[in-house]
Design a protein around this motif. Structure first.
Motif, mmCIF file in Angstrom:
data_model
loop_
_atom_site.group_PDB
_atom_site.id
_atom_site.type_symbol
_atom_site.label_atom_id
_atom_site.label_comp_id
_atom_site.label_asym_id
_atom_site.label_seq_id
_atom_site.Cartn_x
_atom_site.Cartn_y
_atom_site.Cartn_z
ATOM 1 N N ILE A 294 0.845 -1.192 0.000
ATOM 2 C CA ILE A 294 0.000 0.000 0.000
ATOM 3 C C ILE A 294 0.884 1.246 0.000
ATOM 4 O O ILE A 294 1.812 1.372 0.805
ATOM 5 C CB ILE A 294 -0.919 0.000 1.246
ATOM 6 N N PRO A 295 0.637 2.211 -0.911
ATOM 7 C CA PRO A 295 1.510 3.383 -1.041
ATOM 8 C C PRO A 295 1.783 4.137 0.266
ATOM 9 O O PRO A 295 2.923 4.551 0.515
ATOM 10 C CB PRO A 295 0.748 4.270 -2.037
ATOM 11 N N ALA A 296 0.769 4.308 1.099
ATOM 12 C CA ALA A 296 0.977 5.025 2.363
ATOM 13 C C ALA A 296 1.970 4.287 3.255
ATOM 14 O O ALA A 296 2.837 4.900 3.891
ATOM 15 C CB ALA A 296 -0.348 5.209 3.094
ATOM 16 N N MET A 297 1.853 2.970 3.310
ATOM 17 C CA MET A 297 2.758 2.169 4.131
ATOM 18 C C MET A 297 4.173 2.192 3.558
ATOM 19 O O MET A 297 5.171 2.268 4.289
ATOM 20 C CB MET A 297 2.258 0.727 4.233
ATOM 21 N N LEU A 298 4.275 2.130 2.235
ATOM 22 C CA LEU A 298 5.587 2.189 1.586
ATOM 23 C C LEU A 298 6.265 3.529 1.855
ATOM 24 O O LEU A 298 7.481 3.608 2.028
ATOM 25 C CB LEU A 298 5.421 1.969 0.078
ATOM 26 N N THR A 299 5.463 4.592 1.902
ATOM 27 C CA THR A 299 5.996 5.924 2.167
ATOM 28 C C THR A 299 6.472 6.055 3.612
ATOM 29 O O THR A 299 7.551 6.600 3.881
ATOM 30 C CB THR A 299 4.916 6.991 1.875
ATOM 31 N N GLY B 26 -2.863 11.688 -5.224
ATOM 32 C CA GLY B 26 -1.861 11.958 -4.205
ATOM 33 C C GLY B 26 -0.787 12.872 -4.757
ATOM 34 O O GLY B 26 -0.909 13.389 -5.874
ATOM 35 N N VAL B 27 0.270 13.054 -3.979
ATOM 36 C CA VAL B 27 1.331 13.939 -4.436
ATOM 37 C C VAL B 27 2.652 13.570 -3.766
ATOM 38 O O VAL B 27 2.692 13.206 -2.591
ATOM 39 C CB VAL B 27 0.996 15.419 -4.118
ATOM 40 N N GLY B 28 3.715 13.618 -4.541
ATOM 41 C CA GLY B 28 5.057 13.544 -3.984
ATOM 42 C C GLY B 28 5.614 12.166 -3.717
ATOM 43 O O GLY B 28 4.886 11.185 -3.591
ATOM 44 N N GLY B 29 6.938 12.120 -3.658
ATOM 45 C CA GLY B 29 7.634 10.899 -3.302
ATOM 46 C C GLY B 29 7.564 9.811 -4.351
ATOM 47 O O GLY B 29 6.993 9.976 -5.430
ATOM 48 N N SER B 30 8.125 8.679 -4.014
ATOM 49 C CA SER B 30 8.174 7.554 -4.950
ATOM 50 C C SER B 30 6.813 6.904 -5.161
ATOM 51 O O SER B 30 6.606 6.205 -6.162
ATOM 52 C CB SER B 30 9.158 6.506 -4.425
#
Length: 424
Positions: A258-263, A338-342
């Motif tokens: 999940i993108p939030a967890m990866l971030t 969303g925005v930003g990061g990988s």
């Protein structure tokens, strides 16, 4: 020669007869339509269609704001996704329409069932709750089950010739007697794990330790749905309320993808699997899914007359990661809105909000038909937290076709895919 020709003709007729017999057998074995009187759903924000925003309109205001709902119904409709939720696809596939939340105060059509799921609702019983807690509500599975029992009582009152003479009180409701012919969806546990990690209330190792508690709560709900409840209406003899007989229990997608967890948990010291997902977080959902699957098997033995299906959402997610081109997925680990990061996710400005990121103003509240990313259908995650229309469609398609679902063959009926890509 005549004898040989006759033999050949006889052999051909025999083969033709066999083919016709096979055709007749195939025709007679055609699956019946997947059609249920109603659909009832329990869970969290992956399933809620408006209960939490009805209870806390300010807290969840962005659920009915753009850009949610860009694909279905082309405007925000109290769903945290770009189109249809898993429960929406399930309802359409079973020849029903999307089901409304039980707390819906206006314009609700409950003809085809009711949704008891709530954003921020954990599987485990909420013992202490603070209104200002982000993403959380006190509507855990035990509360949803109480709503459901009260709902059945109200069905009885609306059908009673004493309390509703001549049917003067008109409501769009299914018949009480059809409850035991309906489909029940239970998809819960995501809130317990994801937001414990997101809010840093638990460490990864601590989160793994709550797996038995979460699965216990889900099992308890399933047992309550299957257990007859006695009801004594005022002035009437006691009778048994109808119970669920068909339940689809869905496991969880891999947390580490999940993108939030990866971030939040990624970085040079993190361990990743071959798909680029966080291995330690995936262990949480693997443990959950393993234990949940074992409990479902035990419940089937305990309630042999019921049909308890186990939908493997984790398996669908993994299949897509293995072959993204097959599913036309171009950004499997990145959020669309969303925005930003990988991973196109930033905790400071999430989907449906606006603010500053690295000193620059970011607006993720764009008006439709503008899209928050170049190709929404190419993402498995809508907003870095919730599953996308693409994943939800893939999961239910598999379940209805007998893939990633047990027992083998799944529902054993012919689904309806007419509304799969509809926007209404």
């Amino acid at each position: 020669m005549a004898g040989k020709s006759g033999a050949r003709l006889g052999a051909r007729m025999l083969c033709l007869g066999a083919v016709m017999l096979c055709i007749v057998q195939v025709a007679s074995a055609a699956l019946p339509n997947c059609s249920y009187p109603a659909v009832y759903a329990f869970g969290d924000s992956l399933t809620d269609t408006g209960n939490s925003i009805a209870a806390f309109p300010e807290k969840f205001a962005n659920a009915e704001l753009d850009p949610n709902g860009i694909l279905f119904p082309t405007h925000a409709a109290d769903r945290y996704t770009d189109g249809k939720l898993l429960v929406d696809f399930l309802a359409f596939g079973l020849r029903r329409r999307p089901i409304y939340p039980v707390l819906r105060g206006t314009a609700g059509d409950f003809t085809f069932g009711t949704n008891f799921a709530a954003y921020g609702a954990p599987a485990r019983t909420v013992k202490v709750w603070y209104k200002d807690d982000a993403f959380s509500v006190p509507f855990s599975l035990d509360v949803q089950q109480q709503w459901y029992e009260r709902y059945k009582i109200r069905l009885w009152f609306y059908e009673s010739p004493v309390y509703n003479p001549a049917g003067r009180l008109v409501q769009s409701l299914p018949k009480l007697a059809t409850v035991n012919e309906s489909m029940f969806l239970v998809w819960s546990g995501y809130q317990d794990y994801f937001f414990s990690l997101y809010d840093k209330k638990l460490t990864v190792s601590q989160t793994r330790k709550i797996v038995p508690e979460v699965v216990d709560a889900i099992e308890t709900l399933i047992e309550q749905l299957l257990t007859p409840v006695y009801y004594t209406p005022p002035g009437f003899p006691t009778f048994l309320m109808p119970t669920a007989t068909e339940i689809l229990v869905v496991n969880l997608p891999p947390l580490g993808c999940i993108p939030a967890m990866l971030t939040l948990y990624g970085g040079p010291k993190a361990k990743y699997n071959s798909h680029g997902c966080l291995s330690e977080l995936n262990k949480i959902t693997s443990a959950h899914n393993k234990l949940l699957g074992e409990r479902v098997i035990a419940l089937r033995a305990k309630y042999p007359k019921a049909k308890i299906y186990y939908g493997d959402a984790h398996g669908v997610y993994t299949d897509i990661l293995k072959d993204t081109k097959k599913y036309n997925v171009t950004e499997p680990l990145s959020a669309c809105c969303g925005v930003g990061g990988s991973y196109n996710f930033n905790t400071g400005v999430t989907c449906g909000h606006a603010g500053l990121v690295d000193g620059k103003f970011v607006n993720l509240t764009m008006s439709l038909p503008a899209t928050p990313c170049a190709n929404p259908s190419g993402h498995l995650s809508w907003d870095g937290i919730h599953t996308s229309n693409t994943f939800n469609k893939a999961a239910v398609t598999d379940f209805l076709l007998g893939k990633h679902i047990t027992p083998a063959g799944g529902l054993g009926c012919s689904p309806d895919f007419f509304f799969w890509n509809s926007s209404t």
